[in-house]
Scaffold this active site. Sequence first.
Site, mmCIF file in Angstrom:
data_model
loop_
_atom_site.group_PDB
_atom_site.id
_atom_site.type_symbol
_atom_site.label_atom_id
_atom_site.label_comp_id
_atom_site.label_asym_id
_atom_site.label_seq_id
_atom_site.Cartn_x
_atom_site.Cartn_y
_atom_site.Cartn_z
ATOM 1 N N LYS A 122 0.862 -1.185 0.000
ATOM 2 C CA LYS A 122 0.000 0.000 0.000
ATOM 3 C C LYS A 122 0.888 1.221 0.000
ATOM 4 O O LYS A 122 2.042 1.159 0.412
ATOM 5 C CB LYS A 122 -0.872 0.012 1.261
HETATM 6 P P1 NAD Z 1 -12.863 7.499 -2.575
HETATM 7 O O1 NAD Z 1 -11.783 8.491 -2.484
HETATM 8 O O2 NAD Z 1 -13.485 7.231 -3.887
HETATM 9 O O3 NAD Z 1 -14.031 7.920 -1.535
HETATM 10 C C1 NAD Z 1 -13.766 8.148 -0.192
HETATM 11 C C2 NAD Z 1 -15.036 8.697 0.443
HETATM 12 O O4 NAD Z 1 -14.834 8.821 1.855
HETATM 13 C C3 NAD Z 1 -15.409 10.094 -0.048
HETATM 14 O O5 NAD Z 1 -16.820 10.184 -0.178
HETATM 15 C C4 NAD Z 1 -14.933 11.003 1.099
HETATM 16 O O6 NAD Z 1 -15.632 12.240 1.177
HETATM 17 C C5 NAD Z 1 -15.248 10.107 2.288
HETATM 18 N N1 NAD Z 1 -14.525 10.503 3.490
HETATM 19 C C6 NAD Z 1 -13.230 10.857 3.610
HETATM 20 N N2 NAD Z 1 -12.970 11.215 4.881
HETATM 21 C C7 NAD Z 1 -14.127 11.073 5.567
HETATM 22 C C8 NAD Z 1 -14.508 11.294 6.909
HETATM 23 N N3 NAD Z 1 -13.625 11.728 7.814
HETATM 24 N N4 NAD Z 1 -15.801 11.055 7.277
HETATM 25 C C9 NAD Z 1 -16.706 10.626 6.365
HETATM 26 N N5 NAD Z 1 -16.396 10.390 5.072
HETATM 27 C C10 NAD Z 1 -15.128 10.622 4.680
HETATM 28 O O7 NAD Z 1 -12.280 6.144 -1.935
HETATM 29 P P2 NAD Z 1 -12.766 4.651 -2.198
HETATM 30 O O8 NAD Z 1 -11.956 4.091 -3.296
HETATM 31 O O9 NAD Z 1 -14.239 4.589 -2.260
HETATM 32 O O10 NAD Z 1 -12.250 3.944 -0.862
HETATM 33 C C11 NAD Z 1 -13.010 3.991 0.350
HETATM 34 C C12 NAD Z 1 -12.490 2.928 1.301
HETATM 35 O O11 NAD Z 1 -12.593 1.644 0.690
HETATM 36 C C13 NAD Z 1 -11.036 3.065 1.713
HETATM 37 O O12 NAD Z 1 -10.886 2.614 3.040
HETATM 38 C C14 NAD Z 1 -10.313 2.130 0.767
HETATM 39 O O13 NAD Z 1 -9.088 1.685 1.281
HETATM 40 C C15 NAD Z 1 -11.326 1.006 0.685
HETATM 41 N N6 NAD Z 1 -11.203 0.165 -0.511
HETATM 42 C C16 NAD Z 1 -11.292 0.691 -1.759
HETATM 43 C C17 NAD Z 1 -11.200 -0.150 -2.869
HETATM 44 C C18 NAD Z 1 -11.376 0.367 -4.266
HETATM 45 O O14 NAD Z 1 -11.415 -0.469 -5.185
HETATM 46 N N7 NAD Z 1 -11.485 1.640 -4.500
HETATM 47 C C19 NAD Z 1 -10.994 -1.520 -2.690
HETATM 48 C C20 NAD Z 1 -10.928 -2.036 -1.390
HETATM 49 C C21 NAD Z 1 -11.042 -1.174 -0.303
#
Ligand code: NAD
Length: 437
Positions: A122
């Site tokens: 990561k």
């Molecule tokens: P993203 O950047 O597309 O979205 C993140 C969201 O979280 C946004 O809506 C943002 O406003 C919100 N956010 C940020 N800080 C916040 C807070 N303090 N309180 C409330 N909301 C908050 O990211 P993503 O790709 O959707 O990833 C989200 C989570 O899922 C992360 O933990 C990431 O590691 C995990 N994840 C993502 C993927 C993927 O394929 N994108 C895969 C596995 C896990």
Amino acid sequence: MQNYIAKFINNMNQIKEKKAATMYENVMQQYEQVANFIELNHNIKKILGITNNEIVVNFPVKMDNGEVKIFTGYRVQHNNALGPYKGGLRYHPTIDVNDARALAMWMTWKTSLAGLPFGGAKGGIQLDPRDHSLAELERITRRFTYALGENIGPDQDIPAPDVNTNPQTMAWILDTYMSTKSPSSRSLNSHVVTGKPVGSGGLEGRDRATGFGVFLCIKLYLASQGESLSGKTFIVQGFGNVGQWASHFMVEEGARMIAVQDAHATLYHAKGIDPAALQLHSAPRKGSIAGFTGAEEIDPSTFFGLACDILIPAALGNQIHLDNAGSIEARLIAEGANGPITKDGEEILLERNIPIIPDILCNSGGVIGSYFEWLQNRHGEIWSLEEVMQKIEKKLTENYRKVEGAVQEHGVDWRMAAYLIAIKRIELAYTQRGIFP
Ligand code: NAD
């Protein structure tokens, strides 16, 4: 009085520092608990308890106003016993080497549990994308890629999107990486990243793979209880890639999203919020859900305590903890985010009999999709959306059943069951091969 205030501030700072460190502490505590439970070989325990490589790069980038700014980027590679390192890149002001360590370790467990030929990594850059123009973000990404050099590669370490990074970010990394290769070998490197735009070798359906997986796990869980999603209420924290797609599939299956929270606002509507309309609202506003007229804005601190059937944390780590776990009303938690619940928060939830579908299973649809993208590029194939979704569903359902079986066999919670399968698979690889030299 002054002494008292100084002491109070000092205590508060200590609390803040403690909170900041807990994602790594959390992953290590989980590891310790599982290692003891499965009586992990003590030498292998040493290997898996530490990261293989931690790359920190400071690199200069010219801003739009001509000023040069130095950025710090990370790539932590935890383990590659099962294959090349795999994991996302996050652009966030809070990312640091400690967070990257925790997230890399979770990736190792996730790829192992999913039965993929990958290890775990990561990384990211400490920045807030809202402070930068698109042109600056492009230069930052390209320069970071260049600084990482051969630390990434299709058979070495394969980044993917994570918080605040997206297919466009992957396209820049791909192009920069390929540009450093000789013309005849450039096209052999398109699988250096996954989560690329479809037009640049990306996989149809990779965009929705994580959210689909979250939805599928919830659906399978409810089915095992003789229930369906129809009429169920859910709340989502995070309305980015994972939150949007998870809510899309949940609503399509008849569930109602009654609240959603992002970094800017918390929205509530008892009759249900339309994820498609909310997505149309947020897209031109740098992803912010604030100002959406199809729901009422509520106090963010009330979010986790809202009465609902299912809670999907899909934002950052450590959101559910000692102080708020007791107020959660949901009957099921499905971890879209990585590490959204601290160890002490989880203890409270388990005591209250609130089941948790753990991140390494629940959000693994993304890395399974990434594996198919990597494979598709490697073999020079192009698969249809339908084919991809079927493959993801099949693989994730098999993994879900394995974890469900381990829950029953060992009488443990879902996280412990998922971890023990994941760690035992890596232990076996080390036991068979031995340690070089
Ligand atoms: P993203 O950047 O597309 O979205 C993140 C969201 O979280 C946004 O809506 C943002 O406003 C919100 N956010 C940020 N800080 C916040 C807070 N303090 N309180 C409330 N909301 C908050 O990211 P993503 O790709 O959707 O990833 C989200 C989570 O899922 C992360 O933990 C990431 O590691 C995990 N994840 C993502 C993927 C993927 O394929 N994108 C895969 C596995 C896990």
